[in-house]
Design an enzyme around this catalytic site. Structure first.
Site, short mmCIF file in Angstrom:
data_model
loop_
_atom_site.label_atom_id
_atom_site.label_comp_id
_atom_site.label_asym_id
_atom_site.label_seq_id
_atom_site.Cartn_x
_atom_site.Cartn_y
_atom_site.Cartn_z
N ASN A 25 13.83 3.31 -0.10
CA ASN A 25 13.32 4.11 1.03
C ASN A 25 14.47 4.55 1.93
O ASN A 25 14.49 5.69 2.40
CB ASN A 25 12.27 3.32 1.83
CG ASN A 25 10.90 3.39 1.20
OD1 ASN A 25 10.27 4.44 1.21
ND2 ASN A 25 10.45 2.29 0.60
N HIS A 120 4.32 0.38 4.44
CA HIS A 120 3.68 -0.75 3.76
C HIS A 120 3.04 -0.24 2.47
O HIS A 120 2.37 0.79 2.48
CB HIS A 120 2.62 -1.36 4.68
CG HIS A 120 1.96 -2.56 4.07
ND1 HIS A 120 2.59 -3.78 3.99
CD2 HIS A 120 0.76 -2.71 3.48
CE1 HIS A 120 1.80 -4.64 3.38
NE2 HIS A 120 0.67 -4.01 3.06
C1 GRF Z 1 8.58 -0.91 -0.39
O1 GRF Z 1 7.53 -0.98 -1.31
C2 GRF Z 1 8.08 -1.01 1.01
O2 GRF Z 1 6.83 -0.40 1.19
C3 GRF Z 1 7.93 -2.49 1.19
O3 GRF Z 1 9.07 -3.03 0.54
C4 GRF Z 1 9.48 -2.13 -0.49
C5 GRF Z 1 10.92 -1.81 -0.22
O4 GRF Z 1 11.48 -1.04 -1.23
N1 GRF Z 1 7.81 -2.83 2.58
P1 GRF Z 1 12.94 -0.43 -1.03
O5 GRF Z 1 13.86 -1.57 -0.60
O6 GRF Z 1 12.86 0.65 0.00
O7 GRF Z 1 13.32 0.08 -2.39
#
Ligand code: GRF
Length: 227
Positions: A25, A120
């Protein structure tokens, strides 16, 4: 006489992003900043896990990458205070939790009221907490997804901003489902941050306003909204 108008001199808003893991993300947010879709700077990336690949992503993008490991602190409060102090050195307008897997105390969350977002991996209010993909499969859901929300003290319960749905297939497992949800996360998180940075999105008296309209339910993401 200066030819630079006061508007063009306005300092871009700054973000601090908190990560614990892979940081996909974060990567989507970095790319949206680099492409100009998010008109802000990422002042720093902070992780409670020194080995988080998200820190490496930050370094590769020339963003200060800071590790603040919670086990180095005597108490939850002491960690929260150190984290708050570190964030505030950058004076960000927005704090972005991007896979930050650590519960944050009420004082910390209230300090950033209205300027802290989380993503989330579920269609909140369904499946707060962990293992959301497996829980959605076990419950026989036909739809699952992800939600961006303002953070308030109760876990995964803050006012909802935008959701993206994915259909659950008969042959899905938690891994295949998580991958499809993550793809959607990479679309809706930069979009919500763009709205905030453009001052189109705000939290007022517990309600989410987008373009001055109260959202009675989260925006349902459809992919052509992602410019
Ligand atoms: C994502 O699925 C987010 O929604 C959750 O943790 C995961 C993090 O993924 N809170 P990344 O580290 O961004 O790849």
């Amino acid at each position: 006489m200066s030819l630079v108008s006061p508007l063009s001199m306005a300092k871009p808003l700054s973000l601090v992003v908190l990560v614990s893991g892979g940081g996909s993300n974060l990567q989507a947010i970095i790319e949206a900043v680099q492409s100009g879709a998010i008109k802000a700077t990422i002042a720093a990336v902070i992780s409670n896990n020194a080995a988080a690949y998200g820190l490496e992503r930050a370094r590769l993008a020339d963003i200060p990458a800071i590790s603040l490991v919670h086990t180095d602190y005597k108490s939850r409060d002491a960690f929260d205070q150190a984290l708050q102090q570190t964030i505030d050195e950058y004076s960000p307008e927005l704090v972005v939790l991007a896979g930050f897997m650590r519960l944050l105390g009420d004082d910390f969350v209230n300090h950033y009221a209205g300027r802290i977002l989380n993503i989330h991996p579920s269609l909140l209010p369904k499946y707060r907490g962990l293992n959301t993909h497996q829980r959605a499969l076990d419950a026989g859901e036909s739809q699952h997804g992800a939600t961006v929300h303002f953070v308030t003290p109760a876990l995964d319960s803050g006012p909802l901003i935008i959701q993206a749905s994915v259909a659950i297939n008969n042959n899905d497992n938690a891994t295949t489902l998580a991958a499809r949800v993550l793809e959607q996360e990479h679309r809706i998180y930069p979009l919500a941050i763009t709205w905030f940075v453009e001052q189109r999105l705000r939290l007022e008296q517990g309600q989410v306003l987008l373009d001055d309209e109260v959202l009675s339910q989260p925006i349902a993401f459809v992919s052509n909204e992602c410019k």
